[in-house]
Write a protein that holds these residues in place. Structure first.
Motif, PDB file in Angstrom:
ATOM      1  N   VAL A 122       0.838  -1.196   0.000  1.00 33.48           N
ATOM      2  CA  VAL A 122       0.000   0.000   0.000  1.00 33.48           C
ATOM      3  C   VAL A 122       0.875   1.249   0.000  1.00 33.48           C
ATOM      4  O   VAL A 122       2.014   1.241   0.480  1.00 33.48           O
TER       5      VAL A 122
ATOM      6  N   ARG B  10      -3.957   0.191  -3.006  1.00 32.83           N
ATOM      7  CA  ARG B  10      -3.197  -1.064  -3.129  1.00 32.83           C
ATOM      8  C   ARG B  10      -2.340  -1.029  -4.380  1.00 32.83           C
ATOM      9  O   ARG B  10      -2.756  -0.553  -5.449  1.00 32.83           O
TER      10      ARG B  10
ATOM     11  N   ASP C 253      -3.996  -7.136   5.231  1.00 33.73           N
ATOM     12  CA  ASP C 253      -5.131  -6.475   4.584  1.00 33.73           C
ATOM     13  C   ASP C 253      -6.135  -5.894   5.571  1.00 33.73           C
ATOM     14  O   ASP C 253      -6.628  -4.778   5.393  1.00 33.73           O
TER      15      ASP C 253
END
Length: 304
Positions: free
Chosen positions: A166, A255, A241
């Protein structure tokens, strides 16, 4: 002399490494602990502890007595657990350990409703980035991000998870486009500190594994810090996540390389509740693990 208390204090002294540390844990003075151990030695007629050295040491008899006494105390704990397992209402104190980010993002929001269901059960939640020793540190449950391999531990996977790359939209706009793992050489990676000089991220696609040594100007053993710096546009972070679900939803993070599976350890990832193996699982552990097994997936899905 309370023989059982003396045995407990002797074992605690060995585990903690000193009369002072054992005393702090038991709420007694070092002199009181030493006296209990001395009375135990007098009753047995053998010396258990060498007091002449700077560091506490065990005699040969002390080593044998420690091993056997530990087994006896474990047996008593199992007997207590068997009796408590018959309680219809869980009560007492439940001591829980978790990785920091999972504890803050997922566990803590679920605690209030759990305690409404079980008001007589006190919960102590402690957070850190290390793996604890359940019995020695007197924890009932430890939430881990990988399946434990230690003998004597039971586990229950609550949810599957994956690690993802990320970065902030601003970082993605001003830095070269990331088309594949090799392009990370031209980026700043915010890495989880694992005690090694080189930081390696593993990428998998179509059963092909690539291991990339990534450049990093910053590392930390705390996922909250890595998430925050990534959201500030400082670089690319590799995080679980569920820990960045809110930031992805709000647009603070995006992402990168979604076509790859990526990790810094193992691809077999998830959240595991681990607890000591026992013939009788205490009711307080059973209800907490059952509640989290049902609630954690919903909590993570709600955030996604």
């Amino acid at each position: 002399m309370n023989r059982l208390q003396a045995m407990e204090l002797f074992v605690s002294t060995v585990r903690e490494g000193s009369f002072s540390a054992a005393g702090r844990k038991a709420g007694l003075s070092p002199a009181s602990v030493s006296r209990y151990v001395g009375e135990l030695e007098a009753q047995l007629g053998v010396q258990l502890v060498n007091r002449s050295t700077r560091h506490l040491g065990l005699t040969e008899a002390g080593k044998i007595f420690f091993q056997r006494t530990e087994q006896v105390l474990h047996g008593i704990e199992d007997a207590e657990a068997a009796a408590l397992a018959l309680q219809s209402t869980p009560r007492g104190t439940l001591r829980v350990h978790s990785r920091t980010l999972f504890g803050i993002k997922v566990l803590s929001p679920l605690i209030p409703q759990f305690q409404k269901l079980y008001p007589e059960l006190k919960v102590e939640l402690r957070l850190s980035e290390r793996r604890v020793q359940l019995r020695e540190e007197e924890f009932d449950i430890d939430f881990q991000i990988a399946a434990p391999k230690d003998p004597g531990l039971m586990q229950r996977r609550l949810v599957r998870s994956e690690r993802i790359l990320v970065a902030s939209p601003d970082y993605a706009r001003r830095m070269p486009k990331l088309r594949g793992p090799e392009d990370l050489a031209g980026h700043n990676c915010l890495t989880y500190w694992m005690g090694t000089e080189d930081v390696v991220w593993k990428f998998m696609r179509k059963n092909r594994l690539r291991e990339i040594v990534v450049p990093s100007s910053f590392s930390s053993n705390n996922g909250i810090i890595l998430c925050d710096l990534a959201a500030q546009g400082h670089g690319i972070a590799l995080l679980d996540d569920y820990t960045v679900a809110d930031e992805l939803k709000s647009g603070r993070l995006m992402r990168l390389l979604p076509g790859f599976r990526v990790t810094n350890s193992t691809f077999d990832e998830g959240i595991y509740a681990t607890f000591q193996q026992s013939s009788y699982l205490p009711e307080k552990i059973r209800v907490f693990v059952d509640y989290m097994a049902e609630s954690v997936p919903r909590q993570i899905k709600r955030s996604a």
